[in-house]
Design an enzyme around this catalytic site. Sequence first.
Site, PDB file in Angstrom:
ATOM      1  N   HIS A  82       0.834  -1.207   0.000  1.00  0.00           N
ATOM      2  CA  HIS A  82       0.000   0.000   0.000  1.00  0.00           C
ATOM      3  C   HIS A  82       0.861   1.246   0.000  1.00  0.00           C
ATOM      4  O   HIS A  82       1.784   1.374   0.809  1.00  0.00           O
ATOM      5  CB  HIS A  82      -0.896   0.001   1.246  1.00  0.00           C
ATOM      6  CG  HIS A  82      -1.770   1.215   1.325  1.00  0.00           C
ATOM      7  ND1 HIS A  82      -2.974   1.302   0.672  1.00  0.00           N
ATOM      8  CD2 HIS A  82      -1.591   2.401   1.942  1.00  0.00           C
ATOM      9  CE1 HIS A  82      -3.507   2.481   0.892  1.00  0.00           C
ATOM     10  NE2 HIS A  82      -2.680   3.181   1.660  1.00  0.00           N
ATOM     11  N   ASP A 161     -15.161   3.238   7.714  1.00  0.00           N
ATOM     12  CA  ASP A 161     -14.156   4.122   7.095  1.00  0.00           C
ATOM     13  C   ASP A 161     -14.752   4.877   5.916  1.00  0.00           C
ATOM     14  O   ASP A 161     -14.455   6.057   5.715  1.00  0.00           O
ATOM     15  CB  ASP A 161     -12.936   3.327   6.633  1.00  0.00           C
ATOM     16  CG  ASP A 161     -11.939   4.254   5.955  1.00  0.00           C
ATOM     17  OD1 ASP A 161     -11.387   5.128   6.662  1.00  0.00           O
ATOM     18  OD2 ASP A 161     -11.728   4.143   4.743  1.00  0.00           O
ATOM     19  N   ARG A 168     -14.505  13.273   6.862  1.00  0.00           N
ATOM     20  CA  ARG A 168     -13.209  13.953   7.064  1.00  0.00           C
ATOM     21  C   ARG A 168     -12.901  14.894   5.914  1.00  0.00           C
ATOM     22  O   ARG A 168     -12.367  15.989   6.111  1.00  0.00           O
ATOM     23  CB  ARG A 168     -12.090  12.903   7.210  1.00  0.00           C
ATOM     24  CG  ARG A 168     -12.092  12.225   8.576  1.00  0.00           C
ATOM     25  CD  ARG A 168     -11.213  10.997   8.566  1.00  0.00           C
ATOM     26  NE  ARG A 168      -9.838  11.320   8.278  1.00  0.00           N
ATOM     27  CZ  ARG A 168      -8.968  10.456   7.734  1.00  0.00           C
ATOM     28  NH1 ARG A 168      -9.329   9.226   7.443  1.00  0.00           N
ATOM     29  NH2 ARG A 168      -7.734  10.821   7.503  1.00  0.00           N
ATOM     30  N   SER A 183      -7.599   4.450   9.253  1.00  0.00           N
ATOM     31  CA  SER A 183      -8.330   4.325   7.980  1.00  0.00           C
ATOM     32  C   SER A 183      -7.606   3.329   7.062  1.00  0.00           C
ATOM     33  O   SER A 183      -8.218   2.403   6.514  1.00  0.00           O
ATOM     34  CB  SER A 183      -8.402   5.722   7.331  1.00  0.00           C
ATOM     35  OG  SER A 183      -8.750   5.628   5.983  1.00  0.00           O
ATOM     36  N   LYS A 187      -8.617  -1.097   6.522  1.00  0.00           N
ATOM     37  CA  LYS A 187      -8.909  -1.652   5.191  1.00  0.00           C
ATOM     38  C   LYS A 187      -7.909  -2.736   4.808  1.00  0.00           C
ATOM     39  O   LYS A 187      -8.261  -3.757   4.225  1.00  0.00           O
ATOM     40  CB  LYS A 187      -8.913  -0.530   4.148  1.00  0.00           C
ATOM     41  CG  LYS A 187     -10.156   0.354   4.262  1.00  0.00           C
ATOM     42  CD  LYS A 187     -10.146   1.499   3.284  1.00  0.00           C
ATOM     43  CE  LYS A 187      -9.071   2.494   3.608  1.00  0.00           C
ATOM     44  NZ  LYS A 187      -9.244   3.836   3.106  1.00  0.00           N
TER      45      LYS A 187
HETATM   46  N1  URA Z   1      -5.721   6.798   2.532  1.00  0.00           N
HETATM   47  C1  URA Z   1      -6.708   6.243   3.235  1.00  0.00           C
HETATM   48  O1  URA Z   1      -7.203   5.180   2.915  1.00  0.00           O
HETATM   49  N2  URA Z   1      -7.151   6.891   4.338  1.00  0.00           N
HETATM   50  C2  URA Z   1      -6.642   8.073   4.746  1.00  0.00           C
HETATM   51  O2  URA Z   1      -7.080   8.590   5.755  1.00  0.00           O
HETATM   52  C3  URA Z   1      -5.605   8.642   3.997  1.00  0.00           C
HETATM   53  C4  URA Z   1      -5.159   7.966   2.885  1.00  0.00           C
END
Ligand code: URA
Length: 444
Positions: A82, A161, A168, A183, A187
Site C-alpha cells: 500500500h 471508514d 473527514r 483508515s 482496510k
Molecule cells: N488513505 C486512506 O485510505 N485513508 C486516509 O485517511 C488517507 C489515505
Amino acid sequence: MRMVDLIIKKKRGEELSCEELNYIIAGYCAGDVEEYQMSAFMMAVCFRGMTRAETAHLTEAMLHSGAKADLSSIAGVKVDKHSTGGVGDTTTLVVAPLVAACGGVVAKMSGRGLGHTGGTLDKLESIPGVRVERSVAELREIVERIGVCVIGQSADLVPADRRMYALRDVTGTVDSVPLIASSIMSKKLAAGTDAILLDVKVGSGAFSKTMDSALELARTMVGIGKRLNRRTVAVITDMSQPLGMAVGNGLEVLDAVKVLRGEIGRGDLLYEICMLLARHMLLLGGVAETEAEAARKLERALESGEGLRRLKLMVEALGGDAAYIDHPERLVRTRRRLEVTARRSGYVETLDALKIGAASSMLGAGRARKGDAIDHSVGIELHKRVGDPVASGEPLMTLLINDEARLDEALALADAAYSVGAEPVAAPAMVRAVIDDDETEAAI
Ligand code: URA
C-alpha cells in the site's frame, strides 16, 4: 455511555478505552451517533491526537464494522502493498506481477486517484476492457490461477471508514496520523492478506509533509499490523518530486511496461523504488531469505520477461485487452502535445510533486470529487528531475492534452512546479527509512 461525554474526554486530551472506542464506531454505524458528533470527535482527535493503544483500538473497531475477505484457501503467504498516495507512483503495476513471477502471492485491493494523487484502479482502467469492480471470490480465483490480482476495494469491507473518510473530507479532518493510520490499516486488515508492505510517502506531494510525521505514521501502522498478527513493514520514500517521469493514467501504464521490459532500469528512481518494494515483498512472503536472494530472483523475472507476462495475464483476467501491454503507446494518443522549455540554463532546483499532480489532474487525468469522469490518455511527461543540468530552450516537460478548457491554469501550475537555479543541486534521497517494528528504524 454518552457520545457527548466521550467527545469532551477527547477534547481534554484524555485517553479513550477500547470499550469507549467500540461504542463510538458501533454507534456511528448504527445511526445512534450523529454525523455532527462524529465530526466533533474527529476534530478533537486532530488537535489532541491518540496514543498508539487508542489508535489500535480504533482500527479494530473500524475493522469489525463490516465484512472481512477470507483468502485462507489460497496457498502461500498472501502479501499486500500500500502506498499512502503520490504522483507518478506506478509501482504496483510493476511490483505486483514481478513478485508473482518470483513465486510470491499478491492479492491487493487498490483505490482510485483523488485530488493531485493517482490511483492504481484508474491506471488499470486506462486499458480497454479492464473491469476492477470484482468480488472477493473472483480475486481468489485469479490469484490462485496466476499468483497476482489487483481489484477495487470491496464495498462491504470497513463501511465505518467509507463514511468517516467522506466526513473527514468535508470537515478538515484528513491530516491526522491516528485517523489516517486507522483508515488505512482497517482496510488492509479487512482485505485478508498475511503480510503488508507500506510505502509511506513524505514531501510536498504526500499527506506527510515532514519526516517526523511520516515516521510517526509509519511506526503507528507497523505497530497496528504487529498487534493484529500481520507481518508489516514500512518504507518511507520521497514524494517531494514525482516518482516516475510520467504522470497520468495511460502514461503510467506505459512506464510500468517499460520497467518490466527492461527499458527503464538501474539508476532510474522508479526502477530502484520498484525493486526495493519488491525485495521487501519477497522477504515478507517468505519467497526469499535475504535481500540479495530477492534481488537475484527479481533480476531473473525481469530478464526472462516473466514479470511482463504476469501483467498481461492479470490484464486478461480482469477482462482487458492485453494487446495494449504490447503496444502501450496506444494508451496515450491525445489531440495535442505541448512542450514546455526552460527559460534559463542551470540546474533543476525543485520539481514540485503537488503542483505536477494537480496540473495533470486539471488536464483531466484526475478528479476533484469522487465519481468525476477522467481522461485516461492525458497527463504530463517529465524530462528533467531535481539536480539535472538544463540548457535554456531545452524541454522540461510535455503536456498531453485533449480538452483545453483548463489548459492555461494547468500550464501555469506545471510551469511553477519547476525552478531552475545557477548552482548545482543534490537530488533528494528517494528512500528515507525502513521500519519493521514500531520503535526502531533502519536509516538508509
Ligand atoms: N488513505 C486512506 O485510505 N485513508 C486516509 O485517511 C488517507 C489515505
